[in-house]
Motif scaffolding. Structure first.
Motif, mmCIF file in Angstrom:
data_model
loop_
_atom_site.group_PDB
_atom_site.id
_atom_site.type_symbol
_atom_site.label_atom_id
_atom_site.label_comp_id
_atom_site.label_asym_id
_atom_site.label_seq_id
_atom_site.Cartn_x
_atom_site.Cartn_y
_atom_site.Cartn_z
ATOM 1 N N TYR A 1 1.624 -4.257 -7.670
ATOM 2 C CA TYR A 1 1.534 -5.166 -8.802
ATOM 3 C C TYR A 1 0.119 -5.073 -9.383
ATOM 4 O O TYR A 1 -0.841 -4.781 -8.677
ATOM 5 C CB TYR A 1 1.763 -6.617 -8.363
ATOM 6 C CG TYR A 1 3.144 -6.928 -7.845
ATOM 7 C CD1 TYR A 1 3.508 -6.614 -6.545
ATOM 8 C CD2 TYR A 1 4.082 -7.562 -8.657
ATOM 9 C CE1 TYR A 1 4.774 -6.908 -6.062
ATOM 10 C CE2 TYR A 1 5.349 -7.868 -8.185
ATOM 11 C CZ TYR A 1 5.679 -7.535 -6.880
ATOM 12 O OH TYR A 1 6.934 -7.836 -6.406
ATOM 13 N N LEU B 1 -2.370 -5.348 -6.363
ATOM 14 C CA LEU B 1 -1.809 -5.900 -5.134
ATOM 15 C C LEU B 1 -0.693 -5.004 -4.629
ATOM 16 O O LEU B 1 0.145 -4.548 -5.414
ATOM 17 C CB LEU B 1 -1.219 -7.288 -5.403
ATOM 18 C CG LEU B 1 -2.189 -8.382 -5.829
ATOM 19 C CD1 LEU B 1 -1.443 -9.527 -6.484
ATOM 20 C CD2 LEU B 1 -2.989 -8.884 -4.646
ATOM 21 N N LEU C 1 4.854 -6.478 -11.825
ATOM 22 C CA LEU C 1 5.318 -5.340 -11.035
ATOM 23 C C LEU C 1 5.044 -4.024 -11.750
ATOM 24 O O LEU C 1 5.369 -3.856 -12.922
ATOM 25 C CB LEU C 1 6.819 -5.478 -10.772
ATOM 26 C CG LEU C 1 7.457 -4.353 -9.970
ATOM 27 C CD1 LEU C 1 6.966 -4.385 -8.526
ATOM 28 C CD2 LEU C 1 8.978 -4.457 -10.011
ATOM 29 N N ALA D 1 8.107 -5.134 1.961
ATOM 30 C CA ALA D 1 9.318 -5.858 2.332
ATOM 31 C C ALA D 1 9.847 -5.293 3.635
ATOM 32 O O ALA D 1 9.752 -4.092 3.897
ATOM 33 C CB ALA D 1 10.369 -5.727 1.238
ATOM 34 N N GLN E 1 5.840 -2.488 -2.895
ATOM 35 C CA GLN E 1 5.629 -2.673 -4.325
ATOM 36 C C GLN E 1 4.135 -2.704 -4.630
ATOM 37 O O GLN E 1 3.338 -3.126 -3.810
ATOM 38 C CB GLN E 1 6.229 -4.001 -4.802
ATOM 39 C CG GLN E 1 7.739 -4.092 -4.744
ATOM 40 C CD GLN E 1 8.252 -4.381 -3.367
ATOM 41 O OE1 GLN E 1 7.692 -5.221 -2.681
ATOM 42 N NE2 GLN E 1 9.313 -3.715 -2.954
ATOM 43 N N THR F 1 8.139 0.147 -7.427
ATOM 44 C CA THR F 1 8.687 -0.053 -6.087
ATOM 45 C C THR F 1 8.976 1.317 -5.493
ATOM 46 O O THR F 1 9.605 2.154 -6.145
ATOM 47 C CB THR F 1 9.987 -0.866 -6.132
ATOM 48 O OG1 THR F 1 9.727 -2.145 -6.710
ATOM 49 C CG2 THR F 1 10.553 -1.059 -4.738
ATOM 50 N N PHE G 1 1.966 -9.684 1.201
ATOM 51 C CA PHE G 1 1.013 -9.170 0.224
ATOM 52 C C PHE G 1 -0.311 -8.817 0.881
ATOM 53 O O PHE G 1 -0.774 -9.514 1.796
ATOM 54 C CB PHE G 1 0.734 -10.217 -0.858
ATOM 55 C CG PHE G 1 1.802 -10.306 -1.896
ATOM 56 C CD1 PHE G 1 2.924 -11.083 -1.705
ATOM 57 C CD2 PHE G 1 1.695 -9.587 -3.082
ATOM 58 C CE1 PHE G 1 3.924 -11.154 -2.657
ATOM 59 C CE2 PHE G 1 2.689 -9.654 -4.038
ATOM 60 C CZ PHE G 1 3.802 -10.431 -3.828
ATOM 61 N N GLY G 2 -0.920 -7.735 0.399
ATOM 62 C CA GLY G 2 -2.308 -7.465 0.722
ATOM 63 C C GLY G 2 -3.204 -8.375 -0.101
ATOM 64 O O GLY G 2 -2.737 -9.062 -1.007
ATOM 65 N N LYS G 3 -4.516 -8.359 0.203
ATOM 66 C CA LYS G 3 -5.436 -9.251 -0.501
ATOM 67 C C LYS G 3 -5.851 -8.711 -1.869
ATOM 68 O O LYS G 3 -6.441 -9.421 -2.669
ATOM 69 C CB LYS G 3 -6.669 -9.524 0.354
ATOM 70 C CG LYS G 3 -6.344 -10.320 1.603
ATOM 71 C CD LYS G 3 -7.586 -10.642 2.403
ATOM 72 C CE LYS G 3 -7.206 -11.467 3.634
ATOM 73 N NZ LYS G 3 -8.385 -11.808 4.460
ATOM 74 N N SER H 1 10.574 -1.527 4.568
ATOM 75 C CA SER H 1 11.739 -0.936 3.927
ATOM 76 C C SER H 1 11.427 -0.548 2.481
ATOM 77 O O SER H 1 12.077 0.344 1.930
ATOM 78 C CB SER H 1 12.916 -1.902 3.975
ATOM 79 O OG SER H 1 12.558 -3.141 3.383
ATOM 80 N N SER H 2 10.492 -1.212 1.884
ATOM 81 C CA SER H 2 10.020 -0.829 0.556
ATOM 82 C C SER H 2 8.624 -1.400 0.361
ATOM 83 O O SER H 2 8.195 -2.285 1.107
ATOM 84 C CB SER H 2 10.951 -1.353 -0.546
ATOM 85 O OG SER H 2 10.847 -2.755 -0.639
ATOM 86 N N ASN I 1 15.003 -11.607 4.109
ATOM 87 C CA ASN I 1 15.405 -12.557 3.065
ATOM 88 C C ASN I 1 14.556 -12.440 1.808
ATOM 89 O O ASN I 1 14.112 -13.443 1.259
ATOM 90 C CB ASN I 1 15.337 -13.987 3.588
ATOM 91 C CG ASN I 1 16.310 -14.223 4.716
ATOM 92 O OD1 ASN I 1 17.407 -13.674 4.719
ATOM 93 N ND2 ASN I 1 15.906 -15.019 5.679
ATOM 94 N N SER I 2 14.332 -11.225 1.384
ATOM 95 C CA SER I 2 13.583 -10.939 0.153
ATOM 96 C C SER I 2 12.112 -11.329 0.232
ATOM 97 O O SER I 2 11.410 -11.258 -0.755
ATOM 98 C CB SER I 2 14.214 -11.642 -1.055
ATOM 99 O OG SER I 2 15.456 -11.073 -1.365
ATOM 100 N N LYS I 3 11.630 -11.783 1.379
ATOM 101 C CA LYS I 3 10.211 -12.151 1.473
ATOM 102 C C LYS I 3 9.347 -10.906 1.451
ATOM 103 O O LYS I 3 9.709 -9.853 1.965
ATOM 104 C CB LYS I 3 9.956 -12.935 2.765
ATOM 105 C CG LYS I 3 10.502 -14.352 2.731
ATOM 106 C CD LYS I 3 9.953 -15.176 3.861
ATOM 107 C CE LYS I 3 10.416 -14.667 5.203
ATOM 108 N NZ LYS I 3 9.915 -15.533 6.315
ATOM 109 N N LEU I 4 8.176 -11.056 0.838
ATOM 110 C CA LEU I 4 7.205 -9.986 0.771
ATOM 111 C C LEU I 4 5.933 -10.390 1.491
ATOM 112 O O LEU I 4 5.549 -11.566 1.482
ATOM 113 C CB LEU I 4 6.863 -9.645 -0.681
ATOM 114 C CG LEU I 4 7.982 -9.096 -1.556
ATOM 115 C CD1 LEU I 4 7.475 -8.895 -2.985
ATOM 116 C CD2 LEU I 4 8.509 -7.790 -0.999
#
Lengths: 114, 112
Positions: free
Chosen positions: B35, B88, B45, B92, B33, B48, B102-104, B30-31, B97-100
């Motif tokens: 970093y 990074l 950040l 999402a 980001q 987004t 992440f790539g390595k 859905s989105s 529940n706002s969890k992301l």
């Protein structure tokens, strides 16, 4: 306004000891997260919390305990530290009250378990 | 489980060069980001992106979200030593529940 603070910034402990890492936000954002960052694995979610008294497991919760009695604090406890828990630990909060799909990170705690 | 693959893993370039790095997945987000993390600090950040095909610019950095919302790219024009760091990407998923995820990360070194 410090935003997100973590303490301690550095910690050396021994195998079997209990260790608590603190995270504090000066905002009142709903979601808080704990990650560990290790070479080759990136950031992995340990636990997260949607609000005070609401917590849930992430990808790698074993060996960790969390609590959130107040909105602004989210401590992470290693009940009996192991060498595999040597890592850099980051706390994060979501982007705004009510939740948002971005996160803001604290400066990290570098933990060494001997 | 949503996985994000970042490439290349490491990149070392000379100041002034252009570069593009990638963040790919088979999952729809859905989105997404981006970093940047400097040694001894937490991720910060950068941007987004939420709409398929969206392009956002941040000074010399250009971010694009794929049309299908499964991938993203970051292009840096005329890289500078201050661009050095770990980049990074994180995705999402609606209802997560706002969890992301992440790539390595991509370690970028820009030599003066």
């Amino acid at each position: 306004d410090a935003g997100i603070t973590q303490s301690p910034r550095y910690k050396i402990t021994e195998t079997g000891r209990q260790v608590t890492l603190m995270c504090h936000q000066t905002w009142s954002h709903s979601y808080m997260f704990w990650y560990r960052q290790d070479l080759g694995h990136g950031l992995r979610l340990i636990y997260y919390s949607a609000a005070a008294d609401i917590t849930d497991k992430g990808e790698v919760p074993d060996g960790y305990v969390v609590s959130r009695s107040k909105t602004e604090n989210f401590p992470l406890t290693l009940e009996s530290a192991t060498r595999s828990q040597t890592s850099v630990y980051f706390c994060a909060v979501d982007g705004m009250p009510g939740g948002q799909e971005t996160q803001y990170f604290g400066p990290g705690t570098r933990l060494l378990v001997l | 489980t949503q996985l994000l693959e970042q490439s290349p893993q490491f990149l070392s370039i000379q100041e002034g060069e252009n570069l593009t790095v990638y963040c790919n997945s088979s999952s729809v987000f859905s989105s997404l980001q981006w970093y940047r993390q400097e040694p001894g600090e937490g991720p910060v950040l950068l941007v987004t992106v939420v709409t398929g095909g969206e392009v956002k610019k941040l000074k010399r950095l250009t971010f694009q979200f794929g049309d299908a919302r499964k991938d993203s790219s970051l292009h840096i024009t005329a890289a500078q030593p201050g661009d050095t760091g770990l980049y990074l990407c994180a995705g999402a998923v609606d209802g997560a529940n706002s969890k992301l995820t992440f790539g390595k990360g991509i370690t970028l070194s820009v030599r003066p």
